[in-house]
Design a protein around this motif. Sequence first.
Motif, PDB file in Angstrom:
ATOM      1  N   GLU A  16       0.641  -1.618   0.210  1.00 11.72           N
ATOM      2  CA  GLU A  16      -0.032  -0.158  -0.077  1.00 11.72           C
ATOM      3  C   GLU A  16       0.852   1.354  -0.260  1.00 11.72           C
ATOM      4  OE1 GLU A  16      -2.715   0.215   3.497  1.00 11.72           O
ATOM      5  OE2 GLU A  16      -3.339  -1.919   3.289  1.00 11.72           O
ATOM      6  N   LYS A  17       0.550   2.172  -0.564  1.00 12.10           N
ATOM      7  CA  LYS A  17       1.379   3.977  -0.441  1.00 12.10           C
ATOM      8  C   LYS A  17       1.280   4.097   0.401  1.00 12.10           C
ATOM      9  CE  LYS A  17       2.401   6.906  -3.534  1.00 12.10           C
ATOM     10  NZ  LYS A  17       1.883   8.472  -5.595  1.00 12.10           N
ATOM     11  N   LYS A  18       1.891   4.575   0.995  1.00 11.02           N
ATOM     12  CA  LYS A  18       1.483   5.956   2.209  1.00 11.02           C
ATOM     13  C   LYS A  18       2.096   7.207   2.161  1.00 11.02           C
ATOM     14  CE  LYS A  18       0.701   1.837   4.907  1.00 11.02           C
ATOM     15  NZ  LYS A  18      -0.255   1.813   5.188  1.00 11.02           N
ATOM     16  N   LEU A  19       2.031   8.089   2.273  1.00 15.02           N
ATOM     17  CA  LEU A  19       1.037   9.190   2.904  1.00 15.02           C
ATOM     18  C   LEU A  19       2.685   9.929   2.947  1.00 15.02           C
ATOM     19  CD1 LEU A  19      -2.025  10.448   2.673  1.00 15.02           C
ATOM     20  CD2 LEU A  19      -0.246  10.338   0.201  1.00 15.02           C
ATOM     21  N   VAL A  20       3.824  10.515   2.513  1.00 13.26           N
ATOM     22  CA  VAL A  20       4.781  10.715   3.270  1.00 13.26           C
ATOM     23  C   VAL A  20       5.220  12.231   3.020  1.00 13.26           C
ATOM     24  CG1 VAL A  20       6.259   8.435   4.000  1.00 13.26           C
ATOM     25  CG2 VAL A  20       6.743  10.402   1.276  1.00 13.26           C
ATOM     26  N   LYS A  21       5.716  13.349   4.441  1.00 19.11           N
ATOM     27  CA  LYS A  21       4.973  14.772   3.649  1.00 19.11           C
ATOM     28  C   LYS A  21       6.607  15.304   2.673  1.00 19.11           C
ATOM     29  CE  LYS A  21       2.473  16.422   6.943  1.00 19.11           C
ATOM     30  NZ  LYS A  21       3.021  17.191   8.533  1.00 19.11           N
ATOM     31  N   LYS A  22       7.789  14.431   2.844  1.00 21.77           N
ATOM     32  CA  LYS A  22       9.038  15.163   2.059  1.00 21.77           C
ATOM     33  C   LYS A  22       9.462  13.346   1.936  1.00 21.77           C
ATOM     34  CE  LYS A  22      10.632  18.194   5.395  1.00 21.77           C
ATOM     35  NZ  LYS A  22      11.735  19.241   5.790  1.00 21.77           N
ATOM     36  N   GLY A  23      10.526  13.503   0.933  1.00 23.28           N
ATOM     37  CA  GLY A  23      11.062  12.697   0.088  1.00 23.28           C
ATOM     38  C   GLY A  23      10.371  12.151  -0.767  1.00 23.28           C
ATOM     39  N   GLY A  24      10.350  11.108  -1.891  1.00 21.71           N
ATOM     40  CA  GLY A  24      10.141  10.155  -2.712  1.00 21.71           C
ATOM     41  C   GLY A  24       8.903   9.050  -2.261  1.00 21.71           C
ATOM     42  N   ASP A  25       8.402   8.056  -2.944  1.00 27.10           N
ATOM     43  CA  ASP A  25       6.911   7.805  -1.892  1.00 27.10           C
ATOM     44  C   ASP A  25       7.346   6.465  -1.446  1.00 27.10           C
ATOM     45  OD1 ASP A  25       5.571   8.843  -4.033  1.00 27.10           O
ATOM     46  OD2 ASP A  25       6.382   7.860  -6.003  1.00 27.10           O
ATOM     47  N   VAL A  26       6.772   5.616  -0.803  1.00 27.65           N
ATOM     48  CA  VAL A  26       6.752   4.577   0.149  1.00 27.65           C
ATOM     49  C   VAL A  26       5.565   3.639   0.428  1.00 27.65           C
ATOM     50  CG1 VAL A  26       7.220   3.830   2.576  1.00 27.65           C
ATOM     51  CG2 VAL A  26       7.783   6.326   2.130  1.00 27.65           C
ATOM     52  N   TYR A  27       6.119   2.373   0.146  1.00 27.63           N
ATOM     53  CA  TYR A  27       4.718   1.138   0.562  1.00 27.63           C
ATOM     54  C   TYR A  27       5.086   0.491   1.411  1.00 27.63           C
ATOM     55  CZ  TYR A  27       4.397   3.804  -4.819  1.00 27.63           C
ATOM     56  OH  TYR A  27       3.817   4.422  -6.047  1.00 27.63           O
ATOM     57  N   GLN A  28       4.428   0.357   1.864  1.00 25.73           N
ATOM     58  CA  GLN A  28       4.139  -0.836   3.033  1.00 25.73           C
ATOM     59  C   GLN A  28       3.742  -2.103   2.632  1.00 25.73           C
ATOM     60  OE1 GLN A  28       3.141   1.246   6.435  1.00 25.73           O
ATOM     61  NE2 GLN A  28       5.539   2.079   6.526  1.00 25.73           N
TER      62      GLN A  28
END
Length: 109
Positions: A16-28
């Motif tokens: 699942e894609k998680k929302l992050v404020k800085k950086g790139g995309d995060v999937y968990q």
Amino acid sequence: PERMLKFYEALEVKLEKKLVKKGGDVYQGQLDQIGIEIYHIKKTEKTASPNCSMKLAVKDLAKIMTRLKELTFVPVIMDQEILSDGKASIVLDPEGDSIELIEFNQAAN
């Protein structure tokens, strides 16, 4: 990260894609009791990435290998070799890292 996501989905990891404020995309995601996180960070400079190798225990190696072979960008280094404690395959993930997939014999668990 499209290829990386497809690779881990073939290993039955629900990401699942998680929302992050800085950086790139995060999937968990989760593979049994192992948490998997994929960070897609856009690099501004070319740097050599370190190689890594992982070994993952799977329940149905033949089914997973069929899925991985459907992804034409996944090189198969070793395909379902019989070992003393089960059978194993080695593939390269989309970033070129070595992933050993092993299905243990029932008695070996």
